[in-house]
Structure formats: structure tokens, C-alpha cells
Design a protein around this motif. Structure first.
Motif, PDB file in Angstrom:
ATOM      1  N   PRO A  37       0.685  -1.422  -0.039  1.00 30.48           N
ATOM      2  CA  PRO A  37       0.001   0.068   0.010  1.00 30.48           C
ATOM      3  C   PRO A  37       1.028   1.190  -0.022  1.00 30.48           C
ATOM      4  O   PRO A  37       1.997   1.147   0.684  1.00 30.48           O
ATOM      5  CB  PRO A  37      -0.836  -0.130   1.376  1.00 30.48           C
ATOM      6  CG  PRO A  37      -0.586  -1.550   1.545  1.00 30.48           C
ATOM      7  CD  PRO A  37       0.579  -1.972   1.203  1.00 30.48           C
ATOM      8  N   PHE A  49       9.115  -4.598   9.485  1.00 33.84           N
ATOM      9  CA  PHE A  49       8.746  -5.149  11.124  1.00 33.84           C
ATOM     10  C   PHE A  49       7.434  -4.555  11.340  1.00 33.84           C
ATOM     11  O   PHE A  49       6.790  -5.044  12.315  1.00 33.84           O
ATOM     12  CB  PHE A  49      10.030  -4.643  12.106  1.00 33.84           C
ATOM     13  CG  PHE A  49      10.954  -5.483  12.081  1.00 33.84           C
ATOM     14  CD1 PHE A  49      11.008  -6.800  12.481  1.00 33.84           C
ATOM     15  CD2 PHE A  49      12.418  -4.971  11.470  1.00 33.84           C
ATOM     16  CE1 PHE A  49      12.269  -7.472  12.448  1.00 33.84           C
ATOM     17  CE2 PHE A  49      13.515  -5.909  11.419  1.00 33.84           C
ATOM     18  CZ  PHE A  49      13.406  -7.182  11.882  1.00 33.84           C
ATOM     19  N   SER A  50       7.248  -3.200  10.768  1.00 33.70           N
ATOM     20  CA  SER A  50       5.904  -2.870  11.045  1.00 33.70           C
ATOM     21  C   SER A  50       4.658  -3.359  10.487  1.00 33.70           C
ATOM     22  O   SER A  50       3.621  -3.456  11.258  1.00 33.70           O
ATOM     23  CB  SER A  50       5.969  -1.338  10.914  1.00 33.70           C
ATOM     24  OG  SER A  50       6.628  -0.450  11.552  1.00 33.70           O
ATOM     25  N   TYR A  51       4.699  -3.651   9.281  1.00 33.92           N
ATOM     26  CA  TYR A  51       3.567  -4.178   8.318  1.00 33.92           C
ATOM     27  C   TYR A  51       4.051  -5.631   7.887  1.00 33.92           C
ATOM     28  O   TYR A  51       4.217  -5.721   6.366  1.00 33.92           O
ATOM     29  CB  TYR A  51       3.224  -3.116   7.386  1.00 33.92           C
ATOM     30  CG  TYR A  51       2.913  -1.988   7.930  1.00 33.92           C
ATOM     31  CD1 TYR A  51       1.710  -1.662   8.724  1.00 33.92           C
ATOM     32  CD2 TYR A  51       3.707  -0.767   7.806  1.00 33.92           C
ATOM     33  CE1 TYR A  51       1.348  -0.523   9.434  1.00 33.92           C
ATOM     34  CE2 TYR A  51       3.363   0.515   8.320  1.00 33.92           C
ATOM     35  CZ  TYR A  51       2.266   0.354   9.367  1.00 33.92           C
ATOM     36  OH  TYR A  51       2.019   1.516   9.925  1.00 33.92           O
ATOM     37  N   PRO A  52       4.327  -6.733   8.608  1.00 37.76           N
ATOM     38  CA  PRO A  52       4.822  -8.049   8.134  1.00 37.76           C
ATOM     39  C   PRO A  52       3.827  -8.398   7.093  1.00 37.76           C
ATOM     40  O   PRO A  52       4.398  -9.023   6.235  1.00 37.76           O
ATOM     41  CB  PRO A  52       4.879  -8.741   9.320  1.00 37.76           C
ATOM     42  CG  PRO A  52       4.178  -8.169  10.451  1.00 37.76           C
ATOM     43  CD  PRO A  52       4.230  -6.686  10.001  1.00 37.76           C
ATOM     44  N   VAL A  53       2.433  -8.232   7.319  1.00 36.29           N
ATOM     45  CA  VAL A  53       1.587  -8.615   6.112  1.00 36.29           C
ATOM     46  C   VAL A  53       1.926  -8.217   4.819  1.00 36.29           C
ATOM     47  O   VAL A  53       1.768  -9.013   4.039  1.00 36.29           O
ATOM     48  CB  VAL A  53      -0.057  -8.234   6.790  1.00 36.29           C
ATOM     49  CG1 VAL A  53      -0.870  -8.879   5.912  1.00 36.29           C
ATOM     50  CG2 VAL A  53      -0.203  -8.438   8.089  1.00 36.29           C
ATOM     51  N   SER A  54       2.422  -6.745   4.799  1.00 31.49           N
ATOM     52  CA  SER A  54       2.574  -6.376   3.322  1.00 31.49           C
ATOM     53  C   SER A  54       3.881  -6.775   2.854  1.00 31.49           C
ATOM     54  O   SER A  54       4.100  -6.429   1.683  1.00 31.49           O
ATOM     55  CB  SER A  54       2.403  -4.973   3.406  1.00 31.49           C
ATOM     56  OG  SER A  54       1.334  -4.434   4.324  1.00 31.49           O
ATOM     57  N   GLN A  98       1.870   2.930   3.230  1.00 26.13           N
ATOM     58  CA  GLN A  98       3.191   2.420   3.988  1.00 26.13           C
ATOM     59  C   GLN A  98       4.529   2.762   3.144  1.00 26.13           C
ATOM     60  O   GLN A  98       5.612   3.058   4.015  1.00 26.13           O
ATOM     61  CB  GLN A  98       3.023   0.781   3.937  1.00 26.13           C
ATOM     62  CG  GLN A  98       1.856   0.410   4.748  1.00 26.13           C
ATOM     63  CD  GLN A  98       1.661  -1.244   4.707  1.00 26.13           C
ATOM     64  OE1 GLN A  98       2.396  -1.717   4.181  1.00 26.13           O
ATOM     65  NE2 GLN A  98       0.541  -1.461   5.214  1.00 26.13           N
ATOM     66  N   PHE A 101      12.153  -1.021   8.563  1.00 27.21           N
ATOM     67  CA  PHE A 101      10.954  -0.169   9.267  1.00 27.21           C
ATOM     68  C   PHE A 101       9.501  -1.006   8.725  1.00 27.21           C
ATOM     69  O   PHE A 101       8.673  -1.378   9.479  1.00 27.21           O
ATOM     70  CB  PHE A 101      10.712   1.492   8.959  1.00 27.21           C
ATOM     71  CG  PHE A 101       9.459   1.984   9.731  1.00 27.21           C
ATOM     72  CD1 PHE A 101       9.277   2.136  11.090  1.00 27.21           C
ATOM     73  CD2 PHE A 101       8.672   2.315   8.974  1.00 27.21           C
ATOM     74  CE1 PHE A 101       8.077   2.686  11.754  1.00 27.21           C
ATOM     75  CE2 PHE A 101       7.279   2.875   9.238  1.00 27.21           C
ATOM     76  CZ  PHE A 101       7.152   3.056  10.615  1.00 27.21           C
TER      77      PHE A 101
END
Lengths: 386, 210
Positions: free
Chosen positions: A147, A186-191, A150, A183
């Protein structure tokens, strides 16, 4: 060029001293030096200054990134086409790829430049040309499906925490583009991990796909057989028709860029050679002593070299002149350890399928220490009182 | 009387803001990293630490003329340890769930540098009333940072404030994701660092001006 020069000369008074737009001087300067070589000279003997300033230096890196970027756009479109069951031709692939990749690059540049200009304005330093590279390297390390917000957050983090808090370009201990990626990772592992590498073209059920590194063999199959079953034969990995982050897939294009950087001596060959040596050595050690035939332990050095983002990282990230060590011996060690940690993380840590990013960031932290040790060692070798 | 009031006010401002234990003295960081994933634990931790610091400063200050200086650390630790045990027992009796989440960190208040730091640097040299106010001020200063950090971490990391969901549904539908980094300890590092940066750059508090 004369008329261009006249425009700059005329408008300069607005941007300097007590001019109306003096706050935007950094921006003016940055635009001007794109077209004209700055006239700064050294104030002492020999009064010479190499034409190759930071801006030209970074422009060369940008040129070396052209092949991977173009191939990245093409591959994204091609994969997206395959995902929705359409075989796209060259132009269509390219157009579809642009649809996904260009917005990511644009967001990265616009948001990052905003922070650059803000800090340059407040701290009264020049807008650093290093950002031109950071702003392109960061999108190339992302999956095409990420996205856009992000991307914006990531590049903000990379520019502010990775660079500006340390005082700007030249003082950062970590590579800003990789800091940004870490960053987001680790913040948005799904993406950032799993089967997210292929965008689909609005089809009802798009195909999802894992990267070669996420492949593990079933049953008694060997990892090499599993890889070629999935279409990840060595040839495909070399040309790059595999899913992965935008810029990392094609070994061929990366080698083109690497060749350019080495010929122009922008990148230091010691880091790259050391890295490849470290990777091959570690991969062989794991190959000889590893047990599990179905995992990447048994993949052998060539697969480790061609799959994943190692070559991309060692060519464009590890050779960053600021965060890499400055002495030649330290460069060899630095590169070698990046290769070593990359393979070690890949095969020994089940949480991360790819280790390049972590290995480079880790070694960035140790770069000053390596330099220090090399200098200490050399000083100790001197004959005293001569 | 008025001078007395101003005096206390000054100690309070110093402890809560000017020389904030976390943001200025950089003490008590370990617990600030550990208990700030959620606001509820941060608030309870802040209250517990404020009580312990205030009373340990009060008690130590009132004994300060009778403590031989070569065994003062032992005496201070005995006082602080007793207070910590009492606090821990109270938490276990009345707030069992939160006490379980805080786990070892209540017990570890004894090693929290703020408590011993205030005892050593303030209570041993000042009268009991001043020391009590100083303990309260530093406890509040610590809680302030803790709650700020916990607020940001809970909001960004799990999309909640005090356990209630606050992220509107349409945002999630549009693709909003919680920031996983904030749940990890490094997230707290970044937040505390940025808060210190912010505090030092607010007008009137920069220590370069002093």
C-alpha cells in the motif's frame, strides 16, 4: 545553455541574503547544480577540486539502477498478467507494471523530498543528493503490492531516523533506504512477507506466489528438485522471471549495474568481491555439513547467490560510501561478513526467509569498529621512533 | 508561607518537566520499554512507582541524620524493598490481572534507578517535606512519559486506547494495518527518543539555554 544560465543568475537574488524566497535557497541550489557544476574551489593548495562531486556520484548510481528498474517494471506487469491467466506481450507487461511501480517510486520521492527540504530549510544545509538514490533504492526493495501509505511512512522513517537525526548525509551510520525497508518490514509484516509478490489485474482469483527463498521441499524431494518444479531453475533466477521485490529479481540486470559501478569506480570492488566470497564460502560449509536435504541448507552456493536479494543488496546497498567502512581491509571483512550472515540467517533462522537486509544493517553498525581495528592494527605495525 | 509554596512548586516543576527522570536524566528506561505496550499497565506502573519514590524519599530523608554514610545504600535498599513488597502485595490483592501483566516489573521497581537516584541525590540532603514532594514530582514525571509512550504504542500498535478499539471500521476496510513495530521493544526506543527530541526542542525547556 546560455539562456538557462541567465535564468538562474537573474533569480538568484530572490533566493539569497534578504531575498523574498531566501528560505528556499536549498531548493534553488539543488536545482541549479543539476545543470551547472558548482564553482566551489578549495581554499588552499592545490586549489583543485574533482568535478565528480556528490551529485555526479549519486547520478552515476542512478544510471546503474536503470536496468533493474526497467526490468522490475516489466516483470511486475508480466507476473501480474500470469497471475490473472493472461499472457501479456512486452508493451502490455510494461504498461501494467508501470501502473503498480511508478506510483510507489513517485510517493517515495515526493514524501522523502518533502522531509529533505524541510530539514535542509531548518538546518540550513544543502539538500543532499544522496536522497536521489535512497528514494529509488527503497521502492526497488518493496513488493509491488505494498500500500502506498506504507511507502510514505517507510521513507519518512528512513529519512528522519535513518539519516537526519544523525545530522544528514555523510553522518548516518545506517543505509537510509534499508532503514526504511526494515521499518516497513517489522511494522507491516503482512505487506512484506508471505505470498504477496504478485499483483493481480482485478481478476476474481489472482494467483499468489512465494519467492524462491520461501520454497521448501516436501517429503524426500531435494531442494533443487523442488525449486525447478516451482519454475525457479537457475536460468530463470538469472534472467529474473520470478516473483520477488521489484528490483531484486534479475541477476542479469543487477550485474549490468554492478559492472557500470565498478568500471566508474563508484562502488568499491572489495565490498562486492568480499561479499560474494563470504556467501559462497558459507553456502559451501552449510552444504557440506547440513543435514536437511529439503531446505535451503542444501541449495549450494549458486542458488544462494542468484536467489533473493543478495546481489542487489551487496551491489547497491552495501557499497553506500557513508555507511560502509573506509579502509580497504575493513571493506573485505565487511563484505565477507555480509555474505556470511545472509546465508546464516537464510538457513538457520526460520523466522526470516531472506537475510540480506538484516545482514547489511547489522554490518553497517560494525563498520566504524572494523575501521578502528584496521587503523589500530596498522599503527601497531609501525616501527616506533623512526 | 508563600515562599514555601513557591519552593514546592519549583521542586514539582523540576521533577515533572525540567529534569524529567526519563526524558532528561534518562533513568528507568528498562521498565519504560517493558510496560508501555498497553496504557493500563503503564498507568498502574506509574502510580506504583510514584508511591514508592515518594515514601522512600520521605522515610530516608527523615532518617538521613542517623544513617552512617558507609552503609547508607543498604539502609536505602531496605526501605525501598519493604515499600516495593507492600506495593506488590497490594497490587496482587486488588488488581490481580494487571499485576500479572506487570509480572516482574513491580518487584524490579527496587532496581529502578529513579528511586535510588532520588534517595541518593535528593533525600539524603533535604528535609522530609521537600523530599516527599520531590519523590512525587519524579514519579509523576516518569508516569507522564510512560503514559505518553504507552498511548502512542497502544494506539499505533494495536489500534486501541485503554483496551477499547478506536480505529474506525472504514479505515480497516481501506487497508489500514496496525504498526507491528510498536508492539516490539524497539518501538518504545524510537518513541522515547523522539519524545526526548521533542522535549528538548520545545521553547523554554532546552537545556542549552540554561
Amino acid at each position: 545553455m546560455k539562456w538557462l544560465k541567465r535564468i538562474f543568475d537573474k533569480s538568484e537574488k530572490h533566493f539569497s541574503g534578504s531575498g523574498k524566497l531566501a528560505k528556499a535557497h536549498a531548493l534553488f541550489d539543488a536545482t541549479k547544480t543539476v545543470f551547472f557544476h558548482p564553482l566551489r574551489r578549495t581554499a588552499f593548495i592545490p586549489f583543485l577540486r574533482d568535478c565528480l562531486d556528490l551529485k555526479r556520484y549519486m547520478t552515476f548510481v542512478l544510471i546503474s539502477l536503470v536496468p533493474v528498474t526497467i526490468f522490475g517494471i516489466y516483470n511486475t506487469g508480466y507476473r501480474a498478467g500470469l497471475g490473472s491467466g493472461v499472457e501479456l506481450d512486452l508493451l502490455d507487461s510494461f504498461l501494467h507494471g508501470s501502473y503498480y511501480v511508478i506510483p510507489i517510486i513517485l510517493v517515495s520521492y515526493v514524501v522523502g523530498l518533502f522531509w529533505e527540504i524541510l530539514f535542509a530549510g531548518i538546518r540550513k544545509h544543502k539538500i543532499s543528493e544522496g536522497f536521489l538514490v535512497t528514494g529509488l533504492l527503497f521502492p526497488l526493495t518493496l513488493p509491488a503490492t505494498i500500500p502506498l501509505w506504507q511507502v510514505a511512512l517507510g521513507i519518512s522513517f528512513g529519512v528522519i531516523i535513518g539519516k537526519e537525526v544523525f545530522g544528514g548525509t555523510g553522518r548516518n551510520i545506517l543505509n537510509p533506504a534499508l532503514t526504511a525497508r526494515a521499518f516497513v518490514y517489522f511494522s507491516y509484516p503482512v505487506s512484506m512477507s508471505g505470498e504477496i509478490w504478485i499483483p493481480n489485474l482485478g481478476a476474481v482469483d489472482g494467483m499468489s506466489g512465494a519467492t524462491p527463498l520461501a520454497v521448501a521441499a516436501q517429503g524426500n524431494q531435494s531442494i533443487l528438485a523442488a525449486l525447478s518444479d516451482m519454475g525457479f531453475a537457475l536460468k530463470n533466477l538469472f534472467w529474473g522471471f520470478v516473483p520477488g521485490s521489484i528490483g531484486e529479481t534479475s541477476v542479469f540486470c543487477i550485474v549490468l549495474g554492478m559492472f557500470f559501478l565498478l568500471v566508474t569506480r563508484i562502488a568499491n570492488f572489495r565490498i562486492i568481491a568480499g561479499g560474494i566470497a563470504g556467501l559462497i564460502f558459507t553456502a559451501i560449509v552449510f552444504y557440506l555439513f547440513g543435514e536437511d536435504p529439503g531446505s535451503w541448507i542444501k541449495a549450494g552456493p549458486l542458488y544462494h547467490l542468484f536467489a533473493g536479494s543478495f546481489l542487489f543488496g551487496i551491489t547497491f546497498m552495501a557499497t553506500d560510501p557513508v555507511s560502509a567502512p573506509g579502509t580497504n581491509e575493513a571493506r573485505w571483512i565487511f563484505g565477507f561478513l555480509i555474505g556470511f550472515f545472509t546465508v546464516t540467517i537464510r538457513v538457520a533462522n526460520p523466522a526470516f526467509v531472506e537475510g540480506t537486509m538484516l545482514a547489511i544493517l547489522f554490518m553497517n553498525v560494525f563498520a566504524p569498529l572494523l575501521d578502528h581495528m584496521v587503523v589500530k592494527y596498522k599503527v601497531s605495525k609501525r616501527i616506533p621512533n623512526v | 508561607m508563600l515562599a514555601e509554596k513557591d519552593h514546592f512548586k519549583e521542586i514539582l516543576i523540576k521533577g515533572i518537566w525540567k529534569e524529567n527522570p526519563v526524558a532528561y536524566q534518562v533513568l528507568g528506561i528498562c521498565s519504560a520499554l517493558a510496560v508501555t505496550v498497553k496504557m493500563s499497565t503503564a498507568i498502574v506502573m506509574g502510580i506504583a512507582l510514584t508511591i514508592v519514590t515518594a515514601f522512600s524519599s520521605l522515610i530516608i530523608s527523615s532518617m538521613r541524620k542517623h544513617i552512617p554514610s558507609n552503609i547508607r545504600i543498604i539502609v536505602e535498599l531496605a526501605v525501598i524493598a519493604s515499600l516495593v513488597i507492600v506495593t506488590d502485595q497490594i497490587l496482587k490483592a486488588f488488581l490481580y490481572d494487571i499485576s500479572k501483566q506487570l509480572s516482574i516489573f513491580v518487584g524490579l521497581i527496587i532496581t529502578n534507578c529513579i528511586v535510588l537516584g532520588r534517595a541518593e541525590s535528593f533525600a539524603l540532603a533535604n528535609p522530609p517535606a521537600d523530599s516527599f514532594v520531590d519523590g512525587v514530582a519524579n514519579g509523576i514525571g516518569y508516569s507522564l512519559i510512560l503514559v505518553c509512550v504507552a498511548f502512542i504504542r497502544e494506539l499505533l500498535g494495536s489500534g486501541k486506547i485503554l483496551g477499547f478499539n478506536v480505529i474506525p471500521g472504514f479505515l480497516v476496510d481501506m487497508g489500514y494495518q496496525n504498526m507491528g513495530l510498536m508492539v516490539l521493544a524497539p518501538g518504545a526506543f524510537f518513541i522515547i527518543g523522539l519524545l526526548v527530541w521533542l522535549k528538548n526542542n520545545l521553547p523554554g525547556v532546552s537545556h542549552e539555554e540554561n
